[in-house]
Design a protein around this motif. Structure first.
Motif, mmCIF file in Angstrom:
data_model
loop_
_atom_site.group_PDB
_atom_site.id
_atom_site.type_symbol
_atom_site.label_atom_id
_atom_site.label_comp_id
_atom_site.label_asym_id
_atom_site.label_seq_id
_atom_site.Cartn_x
_atom_site.Cartn_y
_atom_site.Cartn_z
ATOM 1 N N PRO A 282 36.915 47.718 49.152
ATOM 2 C CA PRO A 282 36.791 48.042 47.726
ATOM 3 C C PRO A 282 38.142 48.370 47.096
ATOM 4 O O PRO A 282 38.653 49.476 47.264
ATOM 5 C CB PRO A 282 35.852 49.255 47.706
ATOM 6 C CG PRO A 282 35.829 49.788 49.090
ATOM 7 C CD PRO A 282 36.465 48.816 50.026
ATOM 8 N N CYS A 283 38.707 47.420 46.386
ATOM 9 C CA CYS A 283 39.955 47.681 45.648
ATOM 10 C C CYS A 283 39.638 48.686 44.534
ATOM 11 O O CYS A 283 38.667 48.501 43.811
ATOM 12 C CB CYS A 283 40.495 46.381 45.049
ATOM 13 S SG CYS A 283 41.887 46.648 43.931
ATOM 14 N N PRO A 284 40.429 49.759 44.391
ATOM 15 C CA PRO A 284 40.121 50.758 43.358
ATOM 16 C C PRO A 284 40.230 50.191 41.939
ATOM 17 O O PRO A 284 39.788 50.828 40.989
ATOM 18 C CB PRO A 284 41.175 51.849 43.560
ATOM 19 C CG PRO A 284 41.887 51.525 44.806
ATOM 20 C CD PRO A 284 41.611 50.106 45.175
ATOM 21 N N TYR A 285 40.823 49.016 41.804
ATOM 22 C CA TYR A 285 40.965 48.422 40.479
ATOM 23 C C TYR A 285 39.968 47.289 40.239
ATOM 24 O O TYR A 285 39.498 47.089 39.136
ATOM 25 C CB TYR A 285 42.389 47.881 40.296
ATOM 26 C CG TYR A 285 43.445 48.930 40.525
ATOM 27 C CD1 TYR A 285 43.777 49.838 39.509
ATOM 28 C CD2 TYR A 285 44.079 49.051 41.749
ATOM 29 C CE1 TYR A 285 44.724 50.824 39.730
ATOM 30 C CE2 TYR A 285 45.022 50.034 41.983
ATOM 31 C CZ TYR A 285 45.349 50.922 40.956
ATOM 32 O OH TYR A 285 46.277 51.900 41.181
ATOM 33 N N CYS A 286 39.657 46.509 41.294
ATOM 34 C CA CYS A 286 38.873 45.283 41.123
ATOM 35 C C CYS A 286 37.490 45.341 41.755
ATOM 36 O O CYS A 286 36.683 44.440 41.547
ATOM 37 C CB CYS A 286 39.602 44.093 41.734
ATOM 38 S SG CYS A 286 41.326 43.980 41.276
ATOM 39 N N GLY A 287 37.226 46.344 42.593
ATOM 40 C CA GLY A 287 35.936 46.387 43.271
ATOM 41 C C GLY A 287 35.983 45.693 44.618
ATOM 42 O O GLY A 287 37.047 45.300 45.084
ATOM 43 N N ARG B 47 47.417 46.157 50.127
ATOM 44 C CA ARG B 47 47.835 45.571 48.855
ATOM 45 C C ARG B 47 46.892 44.417 48.527
ATOM 46 O O ARG B 47 46.629 43.557 49.377
ATOM 47 C CB ARG B 47 49.267 45.061 48.959
ATOM 48 C CG ARG B 47 49.763 44.585 47.629
ATOM 49 C CD ARG B 47 51.223 44.186 47.654
ATOM 50 N NE ARG B 47 51.566 43.710 46.331
ATOM 51 C CZ ARG B 47 52.472 42.784 46.092
ATOM 52 N NH1 ARG B 47 53.167 42.251 47.071
ATOM 53 N NH2 ARG B 47 52.700 42.382 44.854
ATOM 54 N N HIS B 48 46.397 44.421 47.317
ATOM 55 C CA HIS B 48 45.471 43.364 46.898
ATOM 56 C C HIS B 48 46.286 42.151 46.430
ATOM 57 O O HIS B 48 46.296 41.793 45.249
ATOM 58 C CB HIS B 48 44.561 43.902 45.774
ATOM 59 C CG HIS B 48 43.376 43.033 45.514
ATOM 60 N ND1 HIS B 48 42.492 43.263 44.497
ATOM 61 C CD2 HIS B 48 42.913 41.919 46.152
ATOM 62 C CE1 HIS B 48 41.542 42.335 44.501
ATOM 63 N NE2 HIS B 48 41.788 41.512 45.497
ATOM 64 N N THR B 49 46.964 41.525 47.397
ATOM 65 C CA THR B 49 47.939 40.469 47.071
ATOM 66 C C THR B 49 47.326 39.308 46.297
ATOM 67 O O THR B 49 47.918 38.813 45.349
ATOM 68 C CB THR B 49 48.567 39.884 48.356
ATOM 69 O OG1 THR B 49 47.647 40.044 49.415
ATOM 70 C CG2 THR B 49 49.861 40.561 48.710
ATOM 71 N N GLY C 144 44.803 39.295 44.349
ATOM 72 C CA GLY C 144 43.927 39.828 43.313
ATOM 73 C C GLY C 144 44.816 40.467 42.264
ATOM 74 O O GLY C 144 45.692 39.819 41.709
ATOM 75 N N CYS C 145 44.670 41.784 42.100
ATOM 76 C CA CYS C 145 45.459 42.462 41.081
ATOM 77 C C CYS C 145 46.904 42.670 41.518
ATOM 78 O O CYS C 145 47.759 43.014 40.712
ATOM 79 C CB CYS C 145 44.826 43.801 40.729
ATOM 80 S SG CYS C 145 44.764 44.929 42.137
ATOM 81 N N GLY C 146 47.175 42.483 42.820
ATOM 82 C CA GLY C 146 48.552 42.618 43.296
ATOM 83 C C GLY C 146 48.983 44.050 43.545
ATOM 84 O O GLY C 146 50.121 44.299 43.932
HETATM 85 ZN ZN LIG Z 1 42.665 44.662 43.028
#
Ligand SMILES: [Zn+2]
Ligand SMILES: Cc1cc2nc3c(=O)[nH]c(=O)nc-3n(C[C@H](O)[C@H](O)[C@H](O)COP(=O)(O)OP(=O)(O)OC[C@H]3O[C@@H](n4cnc5c(N)ncnc54)[C@H](O)[C@@H]3O)c2cc1C
Lengths: 99, 431
Positions: free
Chosen positions: A5-10, A58-60, A62-64
């Motif tokens: 679960p990315c804290p920004y994208c889910g 790191r959500h490389t 995705g949001c980066g």
């Molecule tokens: Zn993300």
């Protein structure tokens, strides 16, 4: 495949992320003031527990963005993810995984 | 194969030397007279040396301590059964095709020990010097491998730089004209190859046992007693064992066991997977490593193709892998050998690796007197089994490293003497 679960994208599949090692390893404000041993400690020495581990991902693809994650290194269960700069959630008090 | 049994009696072992005569004699008795090949002794309260970890490195260390240094009372304590760790999980490749001046002599000594191992320990480990071929796919890679080959030859190691036609004659099934990664040639080490990994654990266990080493299975070390800066005993699930010297060889769990003595190591534990296909007729004659992705392959005598790739990439003690890495490795394999896509994969499994921060191992004393460390083998410690045991035994017995492992120091991370072979360990922290 981990579902992280990315804290920004889910929640997103593991292949969108890169692992970035133990979390909360602070870089000294004045590195040149450190001894060789202290500098080696910052660069190379890690906790490496078998169980709960606070780590950076790191959500490389995705949001980066970098974020922190508490994952069990034996069961792979993710207990929580949280943003850089936030204090780790108090898991003992039963905090829920957040997104 | 005679497996260890819990009913074995002390003294019932070690009287049997394997030979053609012993095989014939046994077969006349209907193969009923085979005995367990090592004892299962109760732990004694005190030893000269206790080795923690009954993997390849722990068992070979005990063997060489007894054989080369005449140490009388040695125990190897293993939390599970011997061979349950990485010694029984790896892809069995042995080679000494390194570039760094600290590594080449060490791994070459290991290869020499492999070459004499079966005679030395009277055990068939199926050492097969079928050659290890590293492929190159560009002019730059050719130059890098030529340099590596030259470094090897300067150190007396065999190396041959092959052009494309020579590789084609050796392994015609490769995808030479791959649009992105055409094969231009390879660096061959003819003396490299494979060894049956379980036989290494069993063979060293039997040889150590016959020299009086107590191999104590199902015995987990849960504490290390340190008094006045000196390690004096290990606490285990089967009682306390005092020791004049304690050697740690706990691949994958080194951080946890060292932490029992208050040490923090430059190591992260990661999972590495291996894969086996269904059995087929001979297809892959040697060990081949892809130069354009992390993939390598060989074929077992049963016919299964054995291959491997990279670590999954995040701290893990799970001993099982994640699916994205399986896909990644299969993609590498099919790019190199397109016909692999017609095969079924039978099994895959994982083992826990000590990923050291410069990708190189540690065989050294520690800041705690009487406590010695063998760790950080990353994904390549099987080939090192004989030399690592040999050097670790020397370090423990003489209280000083041998010339061959002098660079594998624990303090090199603070001193700046990193071993720059791979350039990166668990995390590319070297910058
Ligand atoms: Zn993300
Ligand atoms: C999939 C895979 C493929 C590989 N391929 C290759 C290859 O082709 N070539 C190569 O050179 N290397 C390879 N390796 C690496 C190699 O297997 C390891 O570096 C090497 O086996 C480690 O040394 P060992 O044999 O002593 O480890 P292990 O067999 O893991 O021994 C360590 C032992 O310590 C025991 N232990 C841990 N904690 C405790 C405790 N508290 N108390 C008592 N005992 C404890 C464990 O149970 C274990 O049996 C591979 C590894 C894997 C996983």
């Amino acid at each position: 495949m981990l579902l992280i679960p990315c804290p920004y994208c889910g929640p997103r599949p593991e292949i969108e992320f890169r692992y970035a090692g133990q979390a909360h390893v602070a870089r000294a404000a004045d590195p040149s003031a450190l001894s060789d041993a202290e500098w080696a400690q910052f660069l190379y020495l890690r906790d490496n527990p078998r169980g709960r581990h606070a780590e950076r991902w790191r959500h490389t693809n995705g949001c980066g963005r970098f974020f922190n994650c508490i994952r069990d290194t034996l069961t792979d269960k993710i207990a929580a993810t949280y943003r850089i700069g936030e204090t780790p959630p108090d898991l003992a008090a039963g905090a829920e995984a957040r997104r | 194969m005679v497996l260890p049994s819990s009913h074995s009696r002390a003294g019932a072992v070690a009287d049997l030397r394997y030979s053609i005569l012993s095989l014939v004699a046994q077969s006349f008795r209907g193969n009923t007279a085979w005995r367990p090949v090592w004892r299962e002794p109760e732990p004694k309260p005190a030893y000269d040396v206790v080795i923690v970890g009954g993997g390849g490195h722990g068992l070979s260390t005990a063997y060489y301590l007894a054989k080369e240094h005449g140490i009388g009372s040695i125990a190897v304590v293993e939390k599970s059964w011997i061979g349950s760790g990485n010694v029984g999980r790896n892809t069995t490749v042995i080679r000494s095709n390194y570039l760094d001046h600290a590594n080449i002599p060490f791994y070459e000594w290991s290869l020499k020990l492999w070459e004499g191992l079966e005679q030395d320990i009277n055990y068939n480990a199926m050492v097969s010097q079928r050659g290890v071929l590293m492929l190159y796919h560009s002019d730059a890679q050719r130059d890098a491998l030529a340099r590596r080959g030259n470094a090897m030859r300067l150190n007396g190691v065999d190396a041959e730089l092959l052009d494309r036609d020579a590789v084609r004659r050796l392994v015609p099934i490769l995808d030479f004209d791959n649009a992105r990664f055409p094969i231009h040639g390879g660096l061959l080490q003819p003396r490299g190859g494979t060894v049956r990994h379980d036989a290494v654990a069993w063979g060293y266990a039997r040889a150590a046992d016959s020299r009086g080493v107590d191999i104590i299975q199902n015995c987990e070390v849960t504490g290390i007693t340190v008094e006045n800066g000196r390690a004096v005993a290990v606490e285990t699930t089967r009682g306390k064992l005092h020791a004049r010297k304690i050697g740690l060889a706990c691949a994958g769990n080194s951080s946890r066991v060292a932490a029992l003595a208050g040490l923090r190591l430059p190591i992260e534990s990661h999972v590495l997977q291996a894969y086996v296909s269904e059995g087929i007729k001979p297809l892959v004659p040697n060990v081949i490593t892809f130069g354009a992705g992390h993939f390598y392959i060989s074929q077992s005598d049963k016919g299964g193709l054995i291959f491997g790739g990279d670590i999954d990439g995040y701290n893990s003690y799970a001993q099982r892998g994640s699916t994205p890495m399986i896909e990644d490795v299969m993609e590498g394999g099919v790019s190199l050998i397109p016909t692999l896509s017609r095969l079924r994969m039978l099994r895959s499994w994982g083992g826990i690796m000590d990923m050291s921060m410069d990708g190189s191992p540690i065989i050294d004393k520690t800041p705690i007197e009487g406590l010695y460390l063998n760790a950080g083998w990353c994904i390549g410690g099987f080939k090192a089994t004989p030399a690592a045991g040999w050097c670790f035994a020397h370090t423990i017995a003489r209280d000083a490293p041998h010339e061959l492992n002098a660079a594998f120091r624990l303090d090199r991370f603070a001193a700046g003497h990193l071993i720059d072979e791979r350039g990166a360990g668990a995390q590319p922290n070297l910058q």
